[in-house]
Each structure stands twice: as structure tokens, then as C-alpha cells.
Design a protein around this motif. Structure first.
Motif, PDB file in Angstrom:
ATOM      1  N   ALA A 287      46.024  42.376  47.031  1.00  0.00           N
ATOM      2  CA  ALA A 287      46.771  43.106  46.051  1.00  0.00           C
ATOM      3  C   ALA A 287      46.944  42.126  44.844  1.00  0.00           C
ATOM      4  N   SER A 288      46.961  40.825  44.846  1.00  0.00           N
ATOM      5  CA  SER A 288      46.984  40.266  43.562  1.00  0.00           C
ATOM      6  C   SER A 288      45.789  40.023  42.775  1.00  0.00           C
ATOM      7  N   VAL A 289      44.865  40.431  43.323  1.00  0.00           N
ATOM      8  CA  VAL A 289      43.321  40.564  42.536  1.00  0.00           C
ATOM      9  C   VAL A 289      43.492  41.976  41.927  1.00  0.00           C
ATOM     10  N   ILE A 290      43.934  42.932  42.641  1.00  0.00           N
ATOM     11  CA  ILE A 290      43.996  44.194  41.914  1.00  0.00           C
ATOM     12  C   ILE A 290      44.965  44.419  40.863  1.00  0.00           C
ATOM     13  N   VAL A 291      46.074  43.857  40.902  1.00  0.00           N
ATOM     14  CA  VAL A 291      47.157  43.595  39.964  1.00  0.00           C
ATOM     15  C   VAL A 291      46.614  42.978  38.689  1.00  0.00           C
ATOM     16  N   GLU A 292      45.949  41.826  39.061  1.00  0.00           N
ATOM     17  CA  GLU A 292      45.396  41.065  37.692  1.00  0.00           C
ATOM     18  C   GLU A 292      44.338  41.694  37.236  1.00  0.00           C
ATOM     19  N   ALA A 293      43.607  42.450  37.965  1.00  0.00           N
ATOM     20  CA  ALA A 293      42.349  43.286  37.242  1.00  0.00           C
ATOM     21  C   ALA A 293      42.932  44.495  36.431  1.00  0.00           C
ATOM     22  N   LEU A 294      44.284  44.882  36.742  1.00  0.00           N
ATOM     23  CA  LEU A 294      44.898  46.063  36.052  1.00  0.00           C
ATOM     24  C   LEU A 294      45.501  45.649  34.717  1.00  0.00           C
ATOM     25  N   MET A 295      45.973  44.233  34.606  1.00  0.00           N
ATOM     26  CA  MET A 295      46.835  43.948  33.595  1.00  0.00           C
ATOM     27  C   MET A 295      45.767  43.745  32.407  1.00  0.00           C
ATOM     28  N   PRO A 296      46.410  44.124  31.207  1.00  0.00           N
ATOM     29  CA  PRO A 296      45.744  43.767  30.143  1.00  0.00           C
ATOM     30  C   PRO A 296      45.065  42.386  29.645  1.00  0.00           C
TER      31      PRO A 296
ATOM     32  N   ASP B 210      30.571  52.010  33.220  1.00  0.00           N
ATOM     33  CA  ASP B 210      30.773  50.883  34.000  1.00  0.00           C
ATOM     34  C   ASP B 210      30.912  50.728  35.522  1.00  0.00           C
ATOM     35  N   GLN B 211      30.665  49.593  36.238  1.00  0.00           N
ATOM     36  CA  GLN B 211      30.765  49.630  37.445  1.00  0.00           C
ATOM     37  C   GLN B 211      32.271  49.154  37.865  1.00  0.00           C
ATOM     38  N   ARG B 212      32.842  50.215  38.889  1.00  0.00           N
ATOM     39  CA  ARG B 212      34.307  50.024  39.271  1.00  0.00           C
ATOM     40  C   ARG B 212      34.542  49.457  40.408  1.00  0.00           C
ATOM     41  N   LYS B 213      35.560  48.769  40.737  1.00  0.00           N
ATOM     42  CA  LYS B 213      35.724  48.022  42.072  1.00  0.00           C
ATOM     43  C   LYS B 213      37.123  48.585  42.478  1.00  0.00           C
ATOM     44  N   ILE B 214      38.214  48.844  41.490  1.00  0.00           N
ATOM     45  CA  ILE B 214      39.673  49.069  41.794  1.00  0.00           C
ATOM     46  C   ILE B 214      39.692  50.416  42.150  1.00  0.00           C
ATOM     47  N   PRO B 215      40.228  50.811  43.100  1.00  0.00           N
ATOM     48  CA  PRO B 215      40.447  52.168  43.708  1.00  0.00           C
ATOM     49  C   PRO B 215      41.254  53.054  42.642  1.00  0.00           C
ATOM     50  N   ALA B 216      40.992  54.420  42.618  1.00  0.00           N
ATOM     51  CA  ALA B 216      41.431  55.314  41.597  1.00  0.00           C
ATOM     52  C   ALA B 216      42.957  55.447  41.680  1.00  0.00           C
ATOM     53  N   GLY B 217      43.343  55.187  42.956  1.00  0.00           N
ATOM     54  CA  GLY B 217      44.915  55.525  43.208  1.00  0.00           C
ATOM     55  C   GLY B 217      45.619  54.218  42.600  1.00  0.00           C
ATOM     56  N   ALA B 218      44.877  52.941  42.654  1.00  0.00           N
ATOM     57  CA  ALA B 218      45.610  51.896  42.252  1.00  0.00           C
ATOM     58  C   ALA B 218      45.765  52.084  40.740  1.00  0.00           C
ATOM     59  N   VAL B 219      44.754  52.681  40.100  1.00  0.00           N
ATOM     60  CA  VAL B 219      44.819  52.886  38.748  1.00  0.00           C
ATOM     61  C   VAL B 219      45.896  53.712  38.422  1.00  0.00           C
TER      62      VAL B 219
ATOM     63  N   ARG C 162      53.910  47.047  45.395  1.00  0.00           N
ATOM     64  CA  ARG C 162      54.147  47.525  46.704  1.00  0.00           C
ATOM     65  C   ARG C 162      52.793  48.549  47.016  1.00  0.00           C
ATOM     66  N   GLY C 163      52.780  49.544  45.977  1.00  0.00           N
ATOM     67  CA  GLY C 163      51.881  50.544  46.100  1.00  0.00           C
ATOM     68  C   GLY C 163      50.572  50.001  46.186  1.00  0.00           C
ATOM     69  N   VAL C 164      50.197  49.146  45.044  1.00  0.00           N
ATOM     70  CA  VAL C 164      48.945  48.474  45.168  1.00  0.00           C
ATOM     71  C   VAL C 164      48.396  47.774  46.429  1.00  0.00           C
TER      72      VAL C 164
END
Length: 307
Positions: free
Chosen positions: A43-52, A4-13, A31-33
Motif C-alpha cells: 500500500a505504501s508503494v502504491i501511495v508513493e507512486a500516486l503522489m506528485p 507507458d508501462q503501468r503497474k498500479i491498478p486502475a482502481g487505485a488511480v 485504506r482503499g489503496v
């Protein structure tokens, strides 16, 4: 991960993993994200991408004509009184003759947020593989999975862990003794559910034929001698804490002669099997782990109990 192609940093995961385990609260997670926010990746895009995204992760529709599913409440006098769960059988098991086919059973145990749609979907996948699957909801005593993982996690944290385990033992014994079960059952689960699968192996002894825990804590050492189930362990190689504990887990099983097999799946983080969380999901290793789990359960549960 994987192909898979990933855009979200590993630290955020990793922050998301800590958040769902209750190590940090929602505010600290967001806050960390925000530290990983860049142009085009707020940050909102990252959070949304991480949610189920449970619609994205659904493989088998709830009304699929190949299955028969229902919600069943099981007595649990030593736990919270009762536990409700999702029972799924293949339609063919009830339609080929006047007598239902006797199937091996699989207890499918959710993560630490209750019986969410992903876990129900996994139960349906087992039914299509010709198992009878029961996915109990340890949040039954507080109204069940609330439809929201964050709230589910809060409810989960409020409950007595020992009583939850007793509820799961009650569910497993109920499944094993159903007249349409062949008397052999297996357990699988994810994170909390993986740890509980290992725990059930120690608590149930000969009453559990097999277990396939996904990224779950090991069976307590004092219970390992009681294990008679065949244990198939799935960890992600990038799931640092569990990967580091894995050699000791294997050594303890070997010391007591427990039949086992273990996998540290490459390029895989905690939650790599969960296709509802695409930033953790590894399509390649999830498929491999699933195929091996079906093979393991077929090997150890298909022979009916004599008697």
C-alpha cells in the motif's frame, strides 16, 4: 497510460482522483489503496507512486535563461483583495529592441491545491512558445500554496469559491491590459482550473479570445450565450464522469453558435496531462493536446486588438 508501462491498478488511480477532488479523505484513500496491495506492491508503494513528483515533471528550469519570470501581486477588490501569481515572458520579447514585444497572454489556472510547481512549469512552457503567461494562486489570501498538495487542498476547501473566481477575473483583466500584452488573452487550466477557464469564458465575453480547459466542468448553461471565446475542450476518454457529460457540453456550445473543438483523448484518465503524476500521465495524448492548444491559441490570440 498510452505507451507507458503501468503497474498500479486502475482502481487505485481512481481512488487517488477521488481523494484529490475531496470526495474521500486521506484515511479512506490509504485504506482503499490497501485493497490493491500484493507482493512487491505494498500500500505504501502504491501511495508513493500516486503522489506528485514535481522534480520528475519539470520540463523548464525556473532559472532557464530563455525566460524572464517574477511573482506579481494583482489587486482584486471584488475578491479576496489581491491575488499573487507567477508571470513569465520569453527573454527574447524584451531583448530584441528598445520596446518590448507585444505578446498575447495566457492565464494558467491550477488544480484544486494551489499554484504548485507543475502549474508554474506549464506557464514557462507557454513562455517558450512566445506567449506571456500568468499563473495566479487562488490561495493567496491564506498564504499561498504551502508546498504540500494535501495541505493546499485543505486550504483550498476553506475558501469562498465565488471570491476565488473574482480573483481570477481580476488577474485575467490585469493581464489583458498590461502595456506589453497585445490585448488578446486566453485561459487554460486543469480540473478546477479547467472549469474556471470555462467559467471565465462565460463571465468575460469578448474580453477572452480563447480557452482550452483540461478536464474541467462545463460553463454554466446560463452563461454560454455570453461566450465569444473559441473553446478547445480536452477530456480523457477514461475520465468517466466528464466523458459522460461531454456530449451535453458540446451540444450547448453548438446551440449558441460558440466556436469550439473537443477531444476525448483515448486511453487517458483524469489528469492525463500532468507529468508530475506519472500513474495518470499519458505521454502520447498529453503531447497531442499540448500541440493542439498552442495551435488554437496562436490562431485566436496573435492578431492584436485594434484601437
Amino acid at each position: 497510460m498510452g505507451d507507458d508501462q503501468r503497474k498500479i491498478p486502475a482502481g487505485a488511480v481512481e481512488l487517488y482522483t477521488r481523494f484529490i477532488h475531496g470526495e474521500i479523505d486521506r484515511r479512506a484513500f490509504v485504506r482503499g489503496v490497501s485493497r490493491y496491495a500484493v507482493a512487491g506492491l505494498t500500500a505504501s508503494v502504491i501511495v508513493e507512486a500516486l503522489m506528485p513528483n514535481y522534480a520528475l515533471g519539470q520540463q523548464i528550469a525556473k532559472d532557464d535563461e530563455r525566460i524572464r519570470a517574477d511573482y506579481v501581486t494583482v489587486p482584486s477588490p471584488e475578491g479576496h483583495g489581491s491575488i499573487r501569481g507567477y508571470l513569465v515572458r520569453p527573454f527574447s520579447a524584451d531583448s530584441r529592441s528598445a520596446e518590448p514585444a507585444l505578446l498575447p497572454g495566457v492565464i494558467v489556472i491550477h488544480e484544486n491545491r494551489g499554484l504548485n510547481p507543475h502549474t508554474e512549469d506549464v506557464a514557462r512552457r507557454f513562455a517558450l512558445a512566445n506567449f506571456m503567461a500568468f499563473a495566479p494562486d487562488t490561495l493567496t489570501s491564506v498564504g499561498g500554496y504551502p508546498g504540500d498538495d494535501y495541505r493546499g487542498g485543505q486550504l483550498f476547501a476553506s475558501l469562498d469559491r465565488e471570491k476565488m473566481t473574482r480573483d481570477l477575473v481580476a488577474a485575467a483583466r490585469w493581464l489583458k491590459t498590461r502595456p506589453d500584452c497585445n490585448g488578446r488573452i486566453a485561459a487554460t487550466g486543469f480540473c478546477f482550473g479547467g472549469g474556471q477557464s470555462n467559467l471565465l469564458a462565460g463571465l468575460m465575453g469578448p474580453d477572452l479570445a480563447a480557452a482550452a480547459p483540461f478536464y474541467g466542468g462545463a460553463t454554466p448553461a446560463e452563461l454560454v450565450p455570453a461566450i465569444e471565446a473559441a473553446i478547445l475542450i480536452h477530456h480523457g476518454a477514461l475520465d468517466t464522469r466528464l466523458a459522460e457529460a461531454y456530449p451535453a457540453q458540446i451540444a450547448e456550445l453548438e446551440r449558441h453558435g460558440v466556436r469550439h473543438e473537443g477531444h476525448l483523448w483515448p486511453d487517458s484518465v483524469h489528469g492525463f496531462f500532468n507529468d508530475a503524476t506519472p500513474e495518470r500521465y499519458n505521454r502520447t495524448t498529453a503531447a497531442q493536446a499540448w500541440d493542439r492548444t498552442l495551435e488554437w491559441f496562436n490562431e485566436h490570440t496573435r492578431t492584436p486588438v485594434a484601437g
